[in-house]
Each structure stands twice: as structure tokens, then as C-alpha cells.
Scaffold this active site. Sequence first.
Site, PDB file in Angstrom:
ATOM      1  N   LEU A 151       0.821  -1.206   0.000  1.00 55.29           N
ATOM      2  CA  LEU A 151       0.000   0.000   0.000  1.00 55.29           C
ATOM      3  C   LEU A 151       0.861   1.264   0.000  1.00 55.29           C
ATOM      4  CD1 LEU A 151      -2.833   1.250   0.203  1.00 55.29           C
ATOM      5  CD2 LEU A 151      -2.611   1.125   2.690  1.00 55.29           C
ATOM      6  N   ASP A 152       0.635   2.122  -0.996  1.00 56.60           N
ATOM      7  CA  ASP A 152       1.315   3.430  -1.106  1.00 56.60           C
ATOM      8  C   ASP A 152       2.825   3.309  -1.021  1.00 56.60           C
ATOM      9  OD1 ASP A 152      -1.164   4.612  -1.294  1.00 56.60           O
ATOM     10  OD2 ASP A 152      -1.298   5.075   0.839  1.00 56.60           O
ATOM     11  N   ASP A 153       3.376   2.246  -1.601  1.00 55.40           N
ATOM     12  CA  ASP A 153       4.809   1.994  -1.498  1.00 55.40           C
ATOM     13  C   ASP A 153       5.470   1.843  -2.865  1.00 55.40           C
ATOM     14  OD1 ASP A 153       7.141   1.546   0.124  1.00 55.40           O
ATOM     15  OD2 ASP A 153       7.013  -0.585  -0.384  1.00 55.40           O
TER      16      ASP A 153
END
Length: 208
Positions: A151-153
Site C-alpha cells: 500500500l502506497d509503497d
Amino acid sequence: ASFFIQDESIKKNLILMCSKESHCILDIVNHIECGHLNVNLIAIISNHHTVAPIADRFNIPFHYCPTTESQRENQEKNIITHLNTYSFDCIGLARYMRILSPQFLSEIKQPIINVHHAFLPSFVGANPYKQAFDRGVKMIGATAHYVNEHLDDGPIISQKTTTVSHLQSVESLKEVGRLSEQQVFFNGLKAHCENKVICFNNRTIVFN
């Protein structure tokens, strides 16, 4: 090492996914209409009806894929069914407020670009700008990045920060945030669609 050669005169086919908020969708449509973004926007997919009038206004095919927590798998299958009817080069998540499952991502072979409220990393969950207001933050911003299974990486393409102060309301912070999201999302899509991004070890090199 590998490489490919692509004719830049051929427009990439873009699909946008979004939820209730329309500011990023409207901004991208405007950039396309003005010739700032040389792509074909071939469809919009959403789990809400909010942006359906925008799609109708610009004659863009619109697909409504509602969801509940208990029906997430079915909703993603519905999205994939729609995606499989198109030949597309990229998906843009224009404030699509659902986490895509690893199973979904494994079926999508084309790049997915997301935009979110970066530089508020400690404010998880709903209402990040209200949380930022309560904490008296002095800087907010946004990030456009490739989506991966974390996630969001994913690799970062574009970022922007703006200085704010205690004089600003929650609504003012939201407005600053929306403008940042629009700018980095456009920059991210434009860089990718113009083949100006190289990804290496979860990092990016972005050419001007």
C-alpha cells in the site's frame, strides 16, 4: 538489459478509476481537451455515480461498479470484466478510494498510477486533512506513484509540497491538497505516457 522503441505519435490509451471526488478527473479531462496530455481517455470506472455526468458530457464510456466490504471480490471481478473489453496502456487512480487486492493487481499487466495525500503519513484512515488541522501541520502535499502490492509503497513519479499555517481552516487545507493532487497526478500521467520514466529497484528516474 532490455529496451523497446515506441512511436511517440501514437497516443496511449488511458482508463481512469475514481470514487466520489471529481477534481482529478476534471483536471485530466481539461488537460486532454487543451492538448496538454496526449492520450486517449477511453473509459472511466467508478464505485459511485458522482462522475457519471462528466463522462456523459465528454462522451467517455462510464462503468459503475459498486461495492461493499462483503462483495469486494465480486466488484473487482466486475471491474476486470470491463477492463478486458478495452485495449489500454495505463490505468490512473484519480482518487479511487479503495485498496486494490493482490489478486486484482496480478491480473492487470499494464501500469497503474495512483495519487494520494503524501506528507501526511501519520494520518491514516478517514479525514486526513481534519487530522492535519488538529495537529497544526505546517506542510501538506501529494504524491503520484506506481501501484504495487504494498500500500502506497510503489515507485514515486511526482511529488509536491505546500506550506500552510494555523490561519487556514480544514476546508482551506483540503483545497490546497486537492490542487496538489491534481498537479502531481497530471505530472505523473504525463511523464509516464511520454515514456519519460525509468523504474529501477523501486525507484524512478524521471526525465524532463
